[in-house]
Design an enzyme around this catalytic site. Structure first.
Site, short mmCIF file in Angstrom:
data_model
loop_
_atom_site.label_atom_id
_atom_site.label_comp_id
_atom_site.label_asym_id
_atom_site.label_seq_id
_atom_site.Cartn_x
_atom_site.Cartn_y
_atom_site.Cartn_z
N ASP A 135 34.36 -10.97 -14.20
CA ASP A 135 33.90 -9.59 -14.21
C ASP A 135 32.66 -9.52 -15.11
O ASP A 135 32.76 -9.73 -16.33
CB ASP A 135 35.02 -8.69 -14.74
N HIS A 136 31.52 -9.20 -14.52
CA HIS A 136 30.27 -9.21 -15.29
C HIS A 136 30.23 -8.10 -16.33
O HIS A 136 29.35 -8.09 -17.20
CB HIS A 136 29.07 -9.09 -14.34
N ARG A 137 31.15 -7.16 -16.27
CA ARG A 137 31.18 -6.10 -17.27
C ARG A 137 31.65 -6.60 -18.63
O ARG A 137 31.26 -6.06 -19.67
CB ARG A 137 32.10 -4.95 -16.82
#
Length: 481
Positions: A451-453
């Protein structure tokens, strides 16, 4: 005499409905508090529901195979005093192995009790089942998260374990011999396939351990019956005639079959759709020389001890990597990024019901050998349908060994609400340059979807490289763990 209606309880994990797999009682049967009344399938697991009331069954609110919403009527019981057997489970007869069969016990009730000894699934508790009752059920050691006990399910033990103690009493052997043969079946899916196909399980001899009837036994019986009936009803003609009235407008082809999604498939679809809709995922991968890892695995094997498996060794390095890069061991909660102080390692397992991801609780506290034992236990429980809802939903990170299916790589979907999943491809001999020389090495591919968040590519690459280096130099890695 007054009546009480038992509403389908909230089975946890946000589930809103359950399918009635099988009724364990019939109208007119006597039940006591905590007597098993129904086996239901949620999106998470198979659960046996106990009765909160003592009395006589007046009405069953739903047929087998029907879906009932949480909070809707499940069963109505006319309240009346009912004698309690020594196990506190049933008035007719007790589950105790050395009890004579009561004349008032129904064939259906006896069949259930025999099957329960074989381990029919997970039992919801909380209605007064005494600890250590003679019913043979035992409370599962509760998994602990940050020192707090969690989970509300107990596991049915297999027949072999529960019948280990010797049977005593003059009437016991005779009553056991007089009982009708009850098939040894653990998997609810196997029972459902047999029921739908009209296969009498009592006529089958199981090919599993201790005579356990497996899916392949039922399918073989169906195939044998179909072969005999083939001249009268060719399979091709049946398929064509059955779909002749339904033609797909887009393709112009007849539909072969149309089946509704089960509760399990609906839950899988919802989770995967939510993952793709909410998570801005990215994928990074690397080819790894796993020759030393395979050699280490073989060096741990002895004539008397198989030693930890490859998956346990891989899992040990993954856990170490997550302790070093905790961003990948958490979740996104609104505007907050949560990281856990500990690792519940999820393991993707293919079963007859579909893909399940049970988790090894507190994997960071286990030795490699202990981790191996837990992996084997969870894998067996997943295939037999014994997993609890907690085991299926408590993971903080998933390790997916899709190499066991003979594939090299995959961009997997993150198991929401987790934020990363690591896939391991098959280990295969390939040419590889070692110290400037071409050599044949055992290579695999690691693929990390994250998850790039929660982090940027540098963190994801750092974790992936840590695990890859451990695969390539496992002895050195163990020295630092």
């Amino acid at each position: 005499m007054s009546a009480q209606t038992f509403l389908l309880p909230d089975l946890g994990e946000g589930l809103t409905e359950a399918e009635v797999v099988r009724w364990l009682v019939a109208v007119g049967d006597e039940v006591v508090v905590d007597a098993p009344i129904a086996e239901v399938e949620t999106a998470k697991s198979i659960v046996v529901l106990p009765s909160p009331y003592a009395g006589v069954v007046a009405e069953l609110h739903g047929a087998e195979g029907s879906t009932i919403d949480v909070g809707k009527p499940l069963i109505t019981i006319d309240l009346q005093p009912v004698s309690v057997g020594p196990a506190g489970i049933s008035a007719t007869p007790s589950l105790s192995a050395d009890s004579a069969t009561s004349a008032s016990g129904s064939t259906a009730g006896e069949a259930y009790r025999e099957e329960e000894k074989a381990g029919s699934g997970n039992v919801l508790i909380g209605y007064g089942t005494p600890e250590g009752a003679a019913s043979g059920r035992r409370r599962r050691p509760r998994a602990r998260a940050n020192g707090h006990a969690v989970g509300t399910l107990v596991e049915q033990r297999p027949r072999e374990a529960r019948n280990a103690s010797p049977v005593t009493g003059a009437g016991s052997a005779a009553s056991t011999e007089d009982r009708p043969r009850v098939p040894l079946v653990i998997s609810p899916l196997v029972r459902r396939i047999a029921r739908d196909a009209g296969v009498d399980l009592r006529a089958l001899t199981g090919s599993g351990a201790g005579g356990l009837i497996l899916r392949r036994d039922v399918e073989a019986a169906i195939a044998a019956r179909s072969t005999v009936a083939a001249p009268a009803a060719p399979a091709v003609e049946e398929t064509t005639s059955g779909a002749a009235g339904v033609v797909d407008a887009r393709t112009g082809l007849p539909e072969l079959r149309r089946t509704g999604m089960s509760g399990f498939r609906k839950a899988v679809a919802a989770t995967l759709s939510r993952s793709r809709a909410e998570i801005p995922e990215a994928t990074t991968w690397v080819d790894v020389d796993a020759t030393a890892l395979v050699e280490l695995r073989e060096s741990l094997r002895t004539a008397t001890d198989a030693g930890p498996g490859l998956l346990a060794l891989m899992g040990r390095f993954v856990v170490a990597g997550l302790r070093k890069y905790p961003e990948l061991n958490g979740l996104v909660d609104g505007d907050d990024l949560v990281q856990y102080d500990g690792v519940n390692l999820g393991l993707a397992a293919q079963t007859e019901r579909g893909l399940l991801v049970p988790a090894v609780p507190n994997a960071h506290t286990l030795t490699t050998r202990e981790l191996d034992a837990e992996i084997r236990r969870l894998t067996e429980a997943a295939r037999a349908g014994w997993l609890t809802a907690h085991e299926l939903s408590s993971g903080t990170f998933t390790l997916n060994n899709y190499g066991s299916f003979g594939v090299d790589g995959s961009a997997a979907i993150i198991n929401h609400p987790q934020v990363a999943i690591l896939g391991v491809g098959r280990i295969i001999d390939r040419p590889w340059v070692v110290d400037g020389e071409l050599a044949i090495r055992k290579l695999t591919q690691l693929s990390l979807v994250f998850d790039h968040r929660v982090c940027d590519g540098g963190t994801a690459a750092g974790f992936l490289r840590f695990v890859a280096d451990a695969f390539e130099n496992p002895t050195s890695a163990f020295a630092d763990l």
